[in-house]
Each structure stands twice: as structure tokens, then as C-alpha cells.
Write a protein that holds these residues in place. Sequence first.
Motif, short mmCIF file in Angstrom:
data_model
loop_
_atom_site.label_atom_id
_atom_site.label_comp_id
_atom_site.label_asym_id
_atom_site.label_seq_id
_atom_site.Cartn_x
_atom_site.Cartn_y
_atom_site.Cartn_z
N VAL A 71 40.16 39.82 74.33
CA VAL A 71 41.00 41.02 74.20
C VAL A 71 42.47 40.65 74.34
O VAL A 71 43.33 41.17 73.60
CB VAL A 71 40.59 42.08 75.23
CG1 VAL A 71 41.57 43.25 75.23
CG2 VAL A 71 39.17 42.59 74.94
N LEU A 84 44.01 39.45 71.12
CA LEU A 84 44.25 40.43 70.06
C LEU A 84 45.74 40.72 69.87
O LEU A 84 46.19 41.03 68.77
CB LEU A 84 43.52 41.74 70.37
CG LEU A 84 41.99 41.70 70.37
CD1 LEU A 84 41.44 43.07 70.72
CD2 LEU A 84 41.46 41.24 69.03
N ALA A 117 35.80 42.34 78.55
CA ALA A 117 36.68 42.90 77.52
C ALA A 117 37.01 44.36 77.81
O ALA A 117 38.16 44.79 77.61
CB ALA A 117 36.00 42.78 76.16
N GLU A 162 39.65 44.47 80.51
CA GLU A 162 40.95 44.02 80.03
C GLU A 162 41.57 45.05 79.09
O GLU A 162 42.79 45.26 79.11
CB GLU A 162 40.82 42.67 79.33
CG GLU A 162 42.12 42.07 78.83
CD GLU A 162 43.11 41.70 79.93
OE1 GLU A 162 44.21 41.24 79.59
OE2 GLU A 162 42.77 41.84 81.13
N ALA A 163 40.76 45.68 78.25
CA ALA A 163 41.29 46.71 77.36
C ALA A 163 41.90 47.85 78.16
O ALA A 163 42.99 48.35 77.84
CB ALA A 163 40.17 47.24 76.45
N LEU A 176 39.72 50.32 70.09
CA LEU A 176 38.88 49.13 70.00
C LEU A 176 37.44 49.48 70.35
O LEU A 176 37.17 50.00 71.43
CB LEU A 176 39.39 48.05 70.97
CG LEU A 176 38.68 46.71 70.99
CD1 LEU A 176 38.84 45.99 69.65
CD2 LEU A 176 39.22 45.83 72.12
N LEU A 179 33.57 48.28 71.15
CA LEU A 179 32.92 47.13 71.79
C LEU A 179 31.41 47.27 71.68
O LEU A 179 30.86 48.34 71.95
CB LEU A 179 33.31 47.03 73.26
CG LEU A 179 34.81 47.01 73.60
CD1 LEU A 179 35.00 46.99 75.12
CD2 LEU A 179 35.50 45.81 72.96
#
Length: 287
Positions: A186, A189, A210, A213-214, A225, A227
Amino acid sequence: MVAAWTGTETRPRTGTPVGLALVRDAEVLGAEPFFHEFIAGMERVLVPLGVPVLLQVVATIQQASDRMRAWAAQGQVQGMILIDLLPGDERVALVGELGMPTVVIGDPVTAGGLSAVWTQDEVAMRDVVAALVAGGHTHLGHVAGPAEMAHTIIRRRTFHAVASEHGVRTTTFDGDYSEAAGVRAVTALAGIDDRPTALVFDNDVMALGALHEARRLGLGVPSDLSLVAWDDSALCQLAEPPLSAVSHDVQALGELVGDAVAEVLAGVTPCMITAAPATLVVRGSSI
């Protein structure tokens, strides 16, 4: 079904285990639910037969091979289980040299003629990519497991092939099944123009990393995003939002492997067992 024993077959030795030398980082293994459920499923079949499972966690393939040789030399195991193999893996030839009844969890090519249980990862990956494309995504990311593993190669190859069939872009991120690998994907990105809007992970722990972190970066899941995890678990279901996942009954898979182990210990001719493919369960983390 476990084959019925006849007078020409060998019964398992009660109290003597089957060995699984697992190449894994101990910290990653501790956080990953898959193997706990998988071994529980195997033991549900094998323990009533008097056959425990001996698990040894090692750092390298060489250490796994050394452990397998020691088990055989000391008569500590009566069979072995192989998982996470590489193409042309030395451990396939080794069990033949040791004369050790063995079951592979993997595709038939990698199994090299040994009994094998295959989860049809290519079928599951094809379905995931098709579902994400149908959801409007035109750039997909795959956060893979260790690149050298045969099943990672199969998943990655299928991911790119199916995306190409649908005319969508792809980006691949290397991973190691750890939460940190999901975080790194992530974070990466930010450096990609026209970044992927959906990420598919090769396990659930990376997907959770992820997701965390997002949230830290202020990315909406799934608005910014999407997942999708692999190997659905309670971790996926309890996340916020709950993680979409490629889901299969891991304990049932363990039972299937346990049945296969019982058969090879009974002297049954090696065979290929095809498990039902995992299916995509859509939850709050994907659109």
C-alpha cells in the motif's frame, strides 16, 4: 474416504508420526491462521488412527531436507507431508530416495508422481480477477507470496493471463505472507501513476496489513482501494470493514490430506486428489 485395509496392505504404525518440515519464518507462522486450521483438520483424521503429526518449522529448504533425512535415519516418522514446493523441488526426489510414503499439497506437476492434493488455485484466481473487472476496476494489483513457490507462480501467471484477456492493467508486488508485506504494497502505491484500484493478496495476514496502512494513509476501503484476501479466516471476518476473501474450508482441506496420508501409509497407489476450488466471498472491502 480412507481406503479399507486388506491383507496385502501395510497398517500405519500406531504412535509413529508423519512429519511436516515447514519452511517458514516463525513469526509469520505465528500470525497466520492457515496452518493451525490445516493441521487440526489432518489430526481429526490421523489421530484416531494412532498417527500424530510432527511439525518442525525450519528456515530453509536445506534445513527441511536435513530434518527429513534425520527423521528417516532415526525411524522417527513413517511418512511425510510436503507443502509450498518449488518447481523441481529437491524434496520430491528425496522422499523417493528415503522410501518414505508422502503426500504433496500442490499441483500434480510439482508433485512428481507422488500422491497430491491440489486446491485449483488457478480456478480461484480466474474468478477473482473476473469479479474485480466486473466491478469496474481497470488496474489490478497482486501482492504475491514467495515468488519461487510453485503455487505462487501459478497464481501470478493466472492473474496476468486473465487480466490480459479482459484488457486491464496489472502490477505485481512481492510478498512473504507477513503483515509488513501488505503495508509495503500500500505504501508503494503512492509512487505509481494511475495506481491499481484493487489489490489481491496471497494470504489474509498481508491483506490485514494493507487494510491498516490504507487507514493510516487516509485511503478509503473500498472507495479508494478494494482489497481481497486469500485463505479466508476469522481475521478477515472481524476486520473493519470485513475483508472480501478467496474462501475455502481449511480444516476440510486438512481432512482431505489426512485421508490421503492414511491411504499412502496403507500402501495405496499414489493418486491425484482435486479439492474443490476456493470461492470469492464479497464483504465490505471490495467493490
